[in-house]
Design an enzyme around this catalytic site. Structure first.
Site, PDB file in Angstrom:
ATOM      1  N   GLY A 296       0.818  -1.207   0.000  1.00  0.00           N
ATOM      2  CA  GLY A 296       0.000   0.000   0.000  1.00  0.00           C
ATOM      3  C   GLY A 296       0.854   1.261   0.000  1.00  0.00           C
ATOM      4  N   SER A 297       0.386   2.274   0.691  1.00  0.00           N
ATOM      5  CA  SER A 297       1.022   3.593   0.610  1.00  0.00           C
ATOM      6  C   SER A 297       2.374   3.692   1.285  1.00  0.00           C
ATOM      7  CB  SER A 297       0.084   4.652   1.188  1.00  0.00           C
ATOM      8  OG  SER A 297      -1.048   4.789   0.359  1.00  0.00           O
ATOM      9  N   THR A 298       2.807   2.658   1.992  1.00  0.00           N
ATOM     10  CA  THR A 298       4.172   2.679   2.523  1.00  0.00           C
ATOM     11  C   THR A 298       5.185   2.694   1.390  1.00  0.00           C
ATOM     12  OG1 THR A 298       4.188   0.263   2.693  1.00  0.00           O
ATOM     13  CG2 THR A 298       3.559   1.493   4.674  1.00  0.00           C
ATOM     14  N   LEU A 299       4.736   2.437   0.147  1.00  0.00           N
ATOM     15  CA  LEU A 299       5.649   2.461  -0.992  1.00  0.00           C
ATOM     16  C   LEU A 299       5.737   3.850  -1.639  1.00  0.00           C
ATOM     17  CD1 LEU A 299       7.185  -0.100  -1.894  1.00  0.00           C
ATOM     18  CD2 LEU A 299       5.799  -0.094  -3.956  1.00  0.00           C
ATOM     19  N   ASP A 572      -5.119   6.649   2.890  1.00  0.00           N
ATOM     20  CA  ASP A 572      -4.257   6.015   1.903  1.00  0.00           C
ATOM     21  C   ASP A 572      -4.830   4.717   1.382  1.00  0.00           C
ATOM     22  OD1 ASP A 572      -4.040   4.564   4.189  1.00  0.00           O
ATOM     23  OD2 ASP A 572      -1.842   4.531   4.258  1.00  0.00           O
TER      24      ASP A 572
END
Length: 577
Positions: A296-299, A572
């Site tokens: 997810g948005s950790t990327l 996110d």
């Protein structure tokens, strides 16, 4: 003539003249045959006789090697070997009354039928049970049953129990490693068993040690990078979060930024390695290293870093995210909250899918792929754990525009938790990717430069904005320390389709002014009403990071009252159409 004189005059009977030589010759022949037979047995057929004698009165017994201990970084034992007994028998030598057999089965904790089946074996030698506690072995010895014997051996004991079971693993039959570090380091820990030759009497009792065939080679101790104090804290907080959110599972990892050492690695659900009789295999997986998920948005920070490094954008560059949707081909990307015009910093702070997608589409697919690959995605983290996976990073030439756009915010790519935590060392340092390890290091370890130092510092500042009011993770704040990190909330793939199930995550580091620790948290399928990473995973991060920094005595870099309240949720999550 009287009868007496007649008797005196009688001559004794005479043997035939040839009988004596014949008898003497026969005796000589018999003597020669005996001598020849003796010579044959002692010289020519000697091996056969020795083999027969050895099979009746000689035995080779294994001498177990003491398995090395597994220790944490401070020398606290995580796996030790305790003395037990192996009960064995020569079935053809066993002589026991029914009462003795009943007591023997009870001491061995075996059904009488199972014990009888073992003793009816055609084998010369059979183990009745291994790992018998000393008190039970003493009761068996007191029965004095001919043909029943015991040998010294060792049983593995794990003081930390379920808290470290996924890291340490366990041993199986013969004290051989089956999972975790016990398996990966079998050659180092296990040593090599020895053997000795003994002579037994007709009752099966050892009467003499003939020789030591091979001396045992003892196993060696092994020090891990794990800090037991941090491990207990991580496991406790993770388990509480999984229970509170009625989640399927969870994982948490703490990494030392300076050395790449894994200081804690927790998984939930867990199992007790000291009693695995009823533990399902599902509970034995080290999910943080052997399972993958879409990050997810950790990327998003990696997409932004690629664009900054390529000179495509600057932190203040404006990206228009209105009207909150972006259509590419037949697919439409959504933002959870409509934001309008955002700077690059705000794209990260607000976790805008549309902003990240537009930035990604300004880059060549090869540029993005290189960024992800250099950050360690698509390759195993090489922590020293057996079975760790590499995740999935498809070649750039296969990406369609919609795939490149969604990969910008962590969909269409899979990672494991340790891999993701390691990748954040790019931002916790000046752009270096640190190696990770489960073994204790002597000091700081050099990393491999991946992005420019100024890029790393710019992204680090953006990640600090994420945990402040107005960002997606104010619940990740830690009293007395500046924190930087990123939330992730991703739909789960089931049979190739995104289901209404989520993986919630948060990855961050502190103190932001001079990062010391990276903490990554993943909660799988929270079902208690909340599923955003900022609501589910960020509070776990805050609890663990705060406790870890205080335990390690890391100097604060912010006022104690620096935690600022916020009621905002993170935004996110990707919405599918």
């Amino acid at each position: 003539m009287t009868m007496a004189s007649a008797a005196r005059g009688a001559q004794p009977p005479r043997l035939p003249p040839r009988r004596a030589p014949l008898v003497f010759g026969a005796l000589l022949v018999l003597l020669a045959l005996l001598a020849a037979r003796s010579l044959y047995l002692q010289r020519i057929d000697r091996g056969f006789l020795q083999e027969q004698g050895s099979s009746r009165y000689g035995r080779s017994l294994e001498v177990p090697a003491h398995r090395g201990r597994i220790l944490d970084r401070f020398g606290e034992p995580l796996a030790i070997s305790t003395p037990v007994k192996a009960i064995w028998a020569w079935p053809d030598k066993v002589e026991a009354t029914p009462e003795q057999m009943r007591k023997l089965a009870g001491a061995l904790d075996l059904p009488p039928q199972a014990l009888s089946a073992k003793l009816k074996s055609d084998a010369d030698f059979v183990y009745l049970k291994k790992g018998v506690p000393p008190d039970a072995a003493a009761r068996i010895a007191a029965l004095a049953i001919p043909g029943i014997h015991d040998d010294d051996e060792y049983r593995r004991y794990y003081p930390a129990g379920e808290v470290l079971s996924h890291v340490v693993g366990f041993t199986g039959d013969g004290d051989v490693g089956q999972e975790g570090i016990e398996l990966a380091q079998q050659a180092w820990l296990g040593g090599r068993p020895g053997s000795r030759r003994v002579i037994i009497n007709r009752r099966g009792e050892v009467v003499e040690d003939v020789a030591s065939i091979r001396a045992p080679q003892e196993g060696r101790d092994l020090a891990l990078s794990i800090d037991s104090r941090l491990q207990y804290t991580a496991f406790r907080e993770l388990k509480a979060a999984v229970d509170a959110n009625r989640a399927k599972a969870g994982g948490l990892v703490i990494i030392d930024v300076r050395t790449g050492e894994i200081l804690a690695l927790a998984n939930c659900p867990s199992y007790n390695p000291n009693n695995r009789n009823h533990a399902a295999r599902e509970r034995m997986r080290n999910r943080a290293l052997t399972d993958t998920f879409e990050p997810g948005s950790t990327l998003k920070p990696f997409t932004i870093a690629a664009a900054l490094d390529a000179g495509k954008v600057r932190p203040g560059t404006i990206v228009d995210t209105a009207p909150g949707t972006l259509t590419i081909g037949t697919s439409t990307i959504h933002d959870a909250h409509r934001e309008g015009a955002l700077t690059i910093e705000q794209v990260v702070q607000k976790s805008s899918n549309i902003g990240a997608a537009k930035i990604a589409l300004s880059l060549a697919p090869e540029t993005m792929w290189t960024m992800f690959s250099e950050a360690g995605f698509g390759t195993p983290p090489k922590s020293g754990f057996p079975g760790e996976v590499s995740g999935r990073l498809r070649p750039a030439k296969t990406w369609r525009p919609i795939e490149q756009a969604t990969m910008a915010y962590g969909h269409g790519i899979s990672v494991n938790l340790v891999q993701l935590a390691r990748a954040y060392s790019l931002f916790a340092t000046d752009g270096e990717l640190k190696p990770v390890t489960l073994f204790r290091e002597a000091g700081p370890v050099a990393g491999r430069p991946v992005i420019k130092p100024e890029t790393a510092r710019e992204v680090r500042h953006m990640l600090e904005m994420v945990v402040l009011p107005g960002g997606t993770a104010p619940k990740a704040q830690v009293a007395g320390y500046r924190v930087a990190g990123k939330t992730g909330t991703a739909h789960k793939l089931e049979d190739g389709v995104y289901a209404n199930k989520y993986v919630s995550s948060f990855v961050g580091f502190a103190p932001a002014s001079n990062p010391r620790l990276i903490v990554a948290v993943m909660i799988d399928e929270p079902s208690a009403g909340q599923y955003y990473g900022g609501s589910v995973a960020a509070p776990v991060f805050a609890s663990v990071m705060g406790a870890a920094l205080r335990l390690l005595g890391v100097p604060p870099d912010a006022p104690v009252n620096n935690v600022l309240p916020s009621d905002d949720d993170d935004g996110d999550v990707r919405e599918e159409t």
